[in-house]
Design a protein around this motif. Structure first.
Motif, PDB file in Angstrom:
ATOM      1  N   ALA A  82       0.832  -1.208   0.000  1.00 22.15           N
ATOM      2  CA  ALA A  82       0.000   0.000   0.000  1.00 22.15           C
ATOM      3  C   ALA A  82       0.865   1.255   0.000  1.00 22.15           C
ATOM      4  O   ALA A  82       0.583   2.231  -0.714  1.00 22.15           O
ATOM      5  CB  ALA A  82      -0.937  -0.003   1.203  1.00 22.15           C
ATOM      6  N   ALA A  83       1.929   1.239   0.808  1.00 19.23           N
ATOM      7  CA  ALA A  83       2.824   2.394   0.848  1.00 19.23           C
ATOM      8  C   ALA A  83       3.536   2.578  -0.479  1.00 19.23           C
ATOM      9  O   ALA A  83       3.683   3.708  -0.974  1.00 19.23           O
ATOM     10  CB  ALA A  83       3.840   2.224   1.971  1.00 19.23           C
ATOM     11  N   THR A  84       3.972   1.491  -1.089  1.00 22.49           N
ATOM     12  CA  THR A  84       4.688   1.575  -2.364  1.00 22.49           C
ATOM     13  C   THR A  84       3.806   2.148  -3.460  1.00 22.49           C
ATOM     14  O   THR A  84       4.269   2.936  -4.299  1.00 22.49           O
ATOM     15  CB  THR A  84       5.223   0.188  -2.761  1.00 22.49           C
ATOM     16  N   ILE A  85       2.544   1.779  -3.469  1.00 22.85           N
ATOM     17  CA  ILE A  85       1.620   2.335  -4.462  1.00 22.85           C
ATOM     18  C   ILE A  85       1.496   3.848  -4.281  1.00 22.85           C
ATOM     19  O   ILE A  85       1.530   4.610  -5.254  1.00 22.85           O
ATOM     20  CB  ILE A  85       0.248   1.643  -4.358  1.00 22.85           C
ATOM     21  N   ALA A  86       1.374   4.292  -3.036  1.00 23.72           N
ATOM     22  CA  ALA A  86       1.297   5.733  -2.772  1.00 23.72           C
ATOM     23  C   ALA A  86       2.589   6.429  -3.179  1.00 23.72           C
ATOM     24  O   ALA A  86       2.563   7.512  -3.794  1.00 23.72           O
ATOM     25  CB  ALA A  86       1.007   5.972  -1.288  1.00 23.72           C
ATOM     26  N   PHE A  87       3.736   5.834  -2.866  1.00 23.41           N
ATOM     27  CA  PHE A  87       5.012   6.417  -3.277  1.00 23.41           C
ATOM     28  C   PHE A  87       5.133   6.430  -4.799  1.00 23.41           C
ATOM     29  O   PHE A  87       5.745   7.341  -5.365  1.00 23.41           O
ATOM     30  CB  PHE A  87       6.173   5.631  -2.662  1.00 23.41           C
ATOM     31  N   GLY A  88       4.559   5.425  -5.448  1.00 23.74           N
ATOM     32  CA  GLY A  88       4.588   5.381  -6.911  1.00 23.74           C
ATOM     33  C   GLY A  88       3.892   6.578  -7.534  1.00 23.74           C
ATOM     34  O   GLY A  88       4.364   7.137  -8.532  1.00 23.74           O
ATOM     35  N   GLY A 101      11.855  -2.579  -4.017  1.00 24.14           N
ATOM     36  CA  GLY A 101      12.214  -3.901  -3.510  1.00 24.14           C
ATOM     37  C   GLY A 101      11.103  -4.508  -2.678  1.00 24.14           C
ATOM     38  O   GLY A 101      11.249  -5.611  -2.157  1.00 24.14           O
ATOM     39  N   THR A 102       9.993  -3.799  -2.552  1.00 25.44           N
ATOM     40  CA  THR A 102       8.823  -4.299  -1.819  1.00 25.44           C
ATOM     41  C   THR A 102       8.311  -5.580  -2.461  1.00 25.44           C
ATOM     42  O   THR A 102       8.271  -5.702  -3.686  1.00 25.44           O
ATOM     43  CB  THR A 102       7.708  -3.238  -1.837  1.00 25.44           C
ATOM     44  N   THR A 103       7.897  -6.534  -1.640  1.00 26.42           N
ATOM     45  CA  THR A 103       7.305  -7.775  -2.141  1.00 26.42           C
ATOM     46  C   THR A 103       5.949  -7.988  -1.479  1.00 26.42           C
ATOM     47  O   THR A 103       5.514  -7.210  -0.639  1.00 26.42           O
ATOM     48  CB  THR A 103       8.228  -8.972  -1.869  1.00 26.42           C
ATOM     49  N   ASP A 107      -2.139  -9.511  -7.328  1.00 28.08           N
ATOM     50  CA  ASP A 107      -2.254  -9.143  -8.739  1.00 28.08           C
ATOM     51  C   ASP A 107      -2.943  -7.787  -8.887  1.00 28.08           C
ATOM     52  O   ASP A 107      -2.558  -6.963  -9.724  1.00 28.08           O
ATOM     53  CB  ASP A 107      -3.038 -10.214  -9.511  1.00 28.08           C
ATOM     54  N   GLU A 108      -3.961  -7.556  -8.065  1.00 28.32           N
ATOM     55  CA  GLU A 108      -4.684  -6.288  -8.131  1.00 28.32           C
ATOM     56  C   GLU A 108      -3.779  -5.126  -7.726  1.00 28.32           C
ATOM     57  O   GLU A 108      -3.822  -4.052  -8.343  1.00 28.32           O
ATOM     58  CB  GLU A 108      -5.922  -6.336  -7.228  1.00 28.32           C
ATOM     59  N   GLU A 109      -2.959  -5.345  -6.713  1.00 26.45           N
ATOM     60  CA  GLU A 109      -2.044  -4.290  -6.275  1.00 26.45           C
ATOM     61  C   GLU A 109      -0.986  -4.004  -7.337  1.00 26.45           C
ATOM     62  O   GLU A 109      -0.593  -2.845  -7.543  1.00 26.45           O
ATOM     63  CB  GLU A 109      -1.383  -4.680  -4.953  1.00 26.45           C
ATOM     64  N   LEU A 110      -0.524  -5.037  -8.039  1.00 26.89           N
ATOM     65  CA  LEU A 110       0.442  -4.820  -9.121  1.00 26.89           C
ATOM     66  C   LEU A 110      -0.180  -3.990 -10.233  1.00 26.89           C
ATOM     67  O   LEU A 110       0.480  -3.107 -10.805  1.00 26.89           O
ATOM     68  CB  LEU A 110       0.935  -6.160  -9.667  1.00 26.89           C
ATOM     69  N   GLU A 112      -2.566  -1.814  -9.816  1.00 28.22           N
ATOM     70  CA  GLU A 112      -2.690  -0.468  -9.266  1.00 28.22           C
ATOM     71  C   GLU A 112      -1.342   0.245  -9.272  1.00 28.22           C
ATOM     72  O   GLU A 112      -1.254   1.435  -9.587  1.00 28.22           O
ATOM     73  CB  GLU A 112      -3.242  -0.544  -7.838  1.00 28.22           C
ATOM     74  N   LEU A 113      -0.289  -0.494  -8.954  1.00 26.43           N
ATOM     75  CA  LEU A 113       1.049   0.083  -8.962  1.00 26.43           C
ATOM     76  C   LEU A 113       1.442   0.524 -10.363  1.00 26.43           C
ATOM     77  O   LEU A 113       2.015   1.607 -10.558  1.00 26.43           O
ATOM     78  CB  LEU A 113       2.071  -0.923  -8.430  1.00 26.43           C
ATOM     79  N   ALA A 114       1.136  -0.303 -11.358  1.00 28.65           N
ATOM     80  CA  ALA A 114       1.468   0.042 -12.742  1.00 28.65           C
ATOM     81  C   ALA A 114       0.764   1.323 -13.168  1.00 28.65           C
ATOM     82  O   ALA A 114       1.354   2.194 -13.816  1.00 28.65           O
ATOM     83  CB  ALA A 114       1.091  -1.105 -13.669  1.00 28.65           C
ATOM     84  N   THR A 115      -0.498   1.467 -12.774  1.00 25.32           N
ATOM     85  CA  THR A 115      -1.246   2.676 -13.112  1.00 25.32           C
ATOM     86  C   THR A 115      -0.693   3.883 -12.358  1.00 25.32           C
ATOM     87  O   THR A 115      -0.507   4.958 -12.926  1.00 25.32           O
ATOM     88  CB  THR A 115      -2.731   2.493 -12.767  1.00 25.32           C
ATOM     89  N   ALA A 116      -0.409   3.683 -11.073  1.00 30.08           N
ATOM     90  CA  ALA A 116       0.075   4.788 -10.238  1.00 30.08           C
ATOM     91  C   ALA A 116       1.425   5.296 -10.705  1.00 30.08           C
ATOM     92  O   ALA A 116       1.737   6.481 -10.568  1.00 30.08           O
ATOM     93  CB  ALA A 116       0.172   4.338  -8.784  1.00 30.08           C
ATOM     94  N   SER A 117       2.233   4.417 -11.259  1.00 29.15           N
ATOM     95  CA  SER A 117       3.609   4.770 -11.577  1.00 29.15           C
ATOM     96  C   SER A 117       3.821   5.219 -13.016  1.00 29.15           C
ATOM     97  O   SER A 117       4.968   5.391 -13.441  1.00 29.15           O
ATOM     98  CB  SER A 117       4.518   3.574 -11.268  1.00 29.15           C
ATOM     99  N   GLU A 118       2.753   5.386 -13.779  1.00 26.47           N
ATOM    100  CA  GLU A 118       2.914   5.870 -15.155  1.00 26.47           C
ATOM    101  C   GLU A 118       3.599   7.232 -15.126  1.00 26.47           C
ATOM    102  O   GLU A 118       3.191   8.138 -14.412  1.00 26.47           O
ATOM    103  CB  GLU A 118       1.558   5.953 -15.848  1.00 26.47           C
ATOM    104  N   GLY A 119       4.656   7.360 -15.875  1.00 22.74           N
ATOM    105  CA  GLY A 119       5.415   8.608 -15.898  1.00 22.74           C
ATOM    106  C   GLY A 119       6.708   8.531 -15.117  1.00 22.74           C
ATOM    107  O   GLY A 119       7.558   9.418 -15.214  1.00 22.74           O
TER     108      GLY A 119
END
Length: 270
Positions: A82-88, A101-103, A107-110, A112-119
């Protein structure tokens, strides 16, 4: 941009956080510019060096990640999904390098992370050591060469405080084996056996997790066929190797085009 890459470390009080701080102090071309912890943590507002039990460093630990990111080129993040997605999201807003390096992502969080980290330049890996990434390549190659008469098992061992299982590295190795077989890991993964389970299903990729003591990280990929076994193994004895890999990723990521990368890219093994 200056020649020195300014780096924020999140989750700075953790094992990897402190290891990264020490590694940054000795790294050429990299400078620790921010130390982030979650709100309410007792390190927030304290001098980082003193909080780590040493001399004062002049850098205060903060829970204001946005302010810390504003002064940096890269963030190295070994925290929680959850923190990594926010940092993304914050990293993407500033076009930063986000080394992850977060593990333990679902699948849903991945997604979300991909969307959050665009750019952002996102470097994510279940393990950042050279040896493990070579092991990943070897696993894929061996899986390509052997048919399903060879059962595949991934066995991993870590310290007793690790909270997710299988490890991110074990899943990375499982993905490599599945890619070699031309299948989706989600369709063939066997992640738990207990009781009367019946015979092993042909083509499955099994996982076993061991937790105990202060084991840094051990991973075996076993290809068990009729009359023979092939075992690929990596043993980590020093957590500093993960920190060194993360710093290499941060340095490499500066100037790369936004997108997703892994340590195979960073190490030039593709």
């Amino acid at each position: 941009m200056s020649e020195t890459t300014r780096v924020v470390v999140t989750g700075v009080s953790g094992r990897m956080g402190q290891m990264l701080v020490r590694a940054l102090a000795e790294a050429d071309g990299l400078e620790l510019s921010g130390a982030v912890e979650r709100s309410g943590h007792d390190w927030v507002g304290r001098d980082l060096g003193a909080a780590m039990g040493g001399a004062e460093s002049g850098l205060l630990v903060t829970d204001d990640a946005e302010a810390a990111f504003a002064e940096a080129h890269a963030v190295i993040d070994f925290t929680a999904p959850a923190a990594t997605i926010a940092f993304g999201r914050l990293a993407a807003a500033r076009g930063m390098v986000h080394v992850i390096g977060t593990t333990g992502f679902s699948d849903e969080e991945l997604d979300e992370l991909a969307t959050a980290s665009e750019g952002a330049v996102q470097v994510r890996a279940g393990n950042m050591s050279l040896g493990v990434n070579l092991l990943t390549l070897l696993t894929r190659k061996v899986a390509e060469a052997l048919d399903a008469d060879f059962d595949i098992e991934v066995v991993e061992a870590h310290h007793s405080r690790k909270v997710d299982a299988p490890s991110g590295t074990a899943l990375m190795l499982g993905e490599a084996a599945a890619e070699g077989r031309g299948v989706a890991l989600g369709d063939v993964a066997d992640r738990g056996r207990d009781g009367i389970t019946g015979a092993r299903k042909r083509g499955d990729i099994g996982f076993t997790a061991i937790r105990g003591g202060d084991i840094v990280g051990e991973h075996d990929v076993i290809f068990a066929g009729p009359g023979e076994r092939i075992v690929l193994r990596h043993v980590a004895s020093d957590r500093a190797l993960f920190a060194r890999g993360a710093l290499k990723a941060a340095r490499w990521g500066v100037g790369q085009a936004p997108g997703f990368y892994d340590m195979i890219d960073v190490l030039g093994l593709k």
